[in-house]
Structures are given as structure tokens and as C-alpha cells.
Write a protein that holds these residues in place. Structure first.
Motif, PDB file in Angstrom:
ATOM      1  N   THR A  26       7.871  -7.902   2.749  1.00 28.25           N
ATOM      2  CA  THR A  26       8.408  -7.047   1.692  1.00 28.25           C
ATOM      3  C   THR A  26       8.426  -7.801   0.364  1.00 28.25           C
ATOM      4  OG1 THR A  26       9.780  -5.924   3.327  1.00 28.25           O
ATOM      5  CG2 THR A  26      10.357  -5.594   1.034  1.00 28.25           C
ATOM      6  N   ALA A  30       6.216  -6.980  -3.021  1.00 29.99           N
ATOM      7  CA  ALA A  30       6.871  -6.744  -4.310  1.00 29.99           C
ATOM      8  C   ALA A  30       6.130  -7.442  -5.447  1.00 29.99           C
ATOM      9  CB  ALA A  30       8.321  -7.208  -4.268  1.00 29.99           C
ATOM     10  N   PRO A  35       4.303  -2.310  -4.309  1.00 30.26           N
ATOM     11  CA  PRO A  35       5.492  -2.802  -3.605  1.00 30.26           C
ATOM     12  C   PRO A  35       6.025  -1.756  -2.618  1.00 30.26           C
ATOM     13  CG  PRO A  35       6.073  -2.092  -5.808  1.00 30.26           C
ATOM     14  CD  PRO A  35       4.576  -2.001  -5.703  1.00 30.26           C
ATOM     15  N   THR A  37       8.473   0.670  -1.734  1.00 32.22           N
ATOM     16  CA  THR A  37       9.492   1.412  -2.479  1.00 32.22           C
ATOM     17  C   THR A  37      10.085   2.567  -1.690  1.00 32.22           C
ATOM     18  OG1 THR A  37       7.791   2.797  -3.485  1.00 32.22           O
ATOM     19  CG2 THR A  37       8.493   0.838  -4.722  1.00 32.22           C
ATOM     20  N   THR A  38       9.444   2.947  -0.589  1.00 33.38           N
ATOM     21  CA  THR A  38       9.935   4.080   0.198  1.00 33.38           C
ATOM     22  C   THR A  38      10.029   3.697   1.667  1.00 33.38           C
ATOM     23  OG1 THR A  38       7.723   4.963   0.634  1.00 33.38           O
ATOM     24  CG2 THR A  38       8.820   5.728  -1.379  1.00 33.38           C
ATOM     25  N   ASP A  41       6.587   3.512   3.118  1.00 34.59           N
ATOM     26  CA  ASP A  41       5.917   2.227   2.869  1.00 34.59           C
ATOM     27  C   ASP A  41       6.388   1.172   3.870  1.00 34.59           C
ATOM     28  OD1 ASP A  41       4.649   3.339   0.660  1.00 34.59           O
ATOM     29  OD2 ASP A  41       6.057   2.471  -0.783  1.00 34.59           O
TER      30      ASP A  41
END
Length: 146
Positions: A26, A30, A35, A37-38, A41
């Protein structure tokens, strides 16, 4: 009972390794243009780690390293439990939504090809927009229904 006490530290160690790996992935994501974000993801990231661990387990088996194979398989089990515990739509539910979307597109006289159906499903405002689904699975289901 004694066997459970002997195995428990290893399972906890594997869980910690899995969590550290997810945090690392993660953090690395980023720093890129895409990145995490959900939830979707994050689900994709977890599934990618499952595939990587399965490949590593197969390589360990070929190298006759049962210790490494066991470690990777344990990590796969932990990662799959994370996926199972998430609010992922089941394949049956996705099939129903795909079938309804294809029917709706056809009744409206719109083109019901894969691109159009996928846009109507996972695009902004689509039937699966914001839902935890794997787009590859949705695409496979759409292919099967067209």
C-alpha cells in the motif's frame, strides 16, 4: 491441545508477515500514479499477493523446499480469508446484474458489446460502481453472456 499451542505462534507470525506485506504494498502504491484509494483497489492488491504467493509456493515445491511452500500456502490462506470476509459481491449476484444490464441496453436499442456493457456496469453511475467486485471476473462473466 499441545499441537495447537505449537502451531499458533507460526500462524500469528504468518499473519504478521501478511499484514506487513500489505502495508508495504500500500505504501509503495501510494508513491505511484495509482495509489490504493478504494476498497476495490485494496481487494485487487490482496488478490495480486495471493497470485504471487501461489507462484512462490509452486516454485518452493519444485525446489523441494517444503518449509517455504508451507509458509506461502499459509499466507495464501490468510489472504483468502481477508477476501472472504470482505463484502465482495458473489458471482451469482454479479451474473444477475450483468444479465439485467444487457437486457436494459438491448431494450434501449444501445449496443450491447463488451465495452458498452462494462461501461454500464463499472463506469461512473454504473450498476456495480462502488461495489467490491473484480473487474476481470465481471469481464469474464460478460464475455460468457454475450
Amino acid at each position: 491441545m499441545v499441537l495447537g499451542l505449537l502451531i499458533a505462534p507460526f500462524v500469528i507470525g504468518y499473519s504478521l508477515d501478511v499484514l506487513r506485506g500489505l502495508v508495504s504494498d500500500t505504501t509503495n502504491a501510494a508513491k505511484t500514479s495509482s495509489p490504493v484509494t478504494t476498497d476495490s483497489d485494496m481487494l485487487q492488491l490482496i488478490r495480486r499477493r495471493v497470485r504471487n504467493s501461489e507462484l512462490a509456493a509452486k516454485e518452493a515445491e519444485n525446489a523441494k523446499r517444503s518449509d517455504l511452500q508451507d509458509k506461502e500456502l499459509q499466507q495464501v490462506a490468510i489472504l483468502e480469508s481477508y477476501v472472504k470476509d470482505s463484502d465482495v459481491l458473489g458471482e451469482g449476484d454479479v451474473r444477475i446484474i450483468v444479465q439485467q444490464t444487457i437486457g436494459k441496453l438491448r431494450t434501449e436499442g444501445l449496443k450491447a458489446d463488451k465495452g458498452g456493457v462494462m461501461k454500464a456496469l463499472v463506469g461512473p453511475g454504473g450498476a456495480l460502481d462502488g461495489q467490491l467486485v473484480d473487474k476481470k471476473d465481471v469481464g469474464r462473466i460478460v464475455d460468457g453472456m454475450l
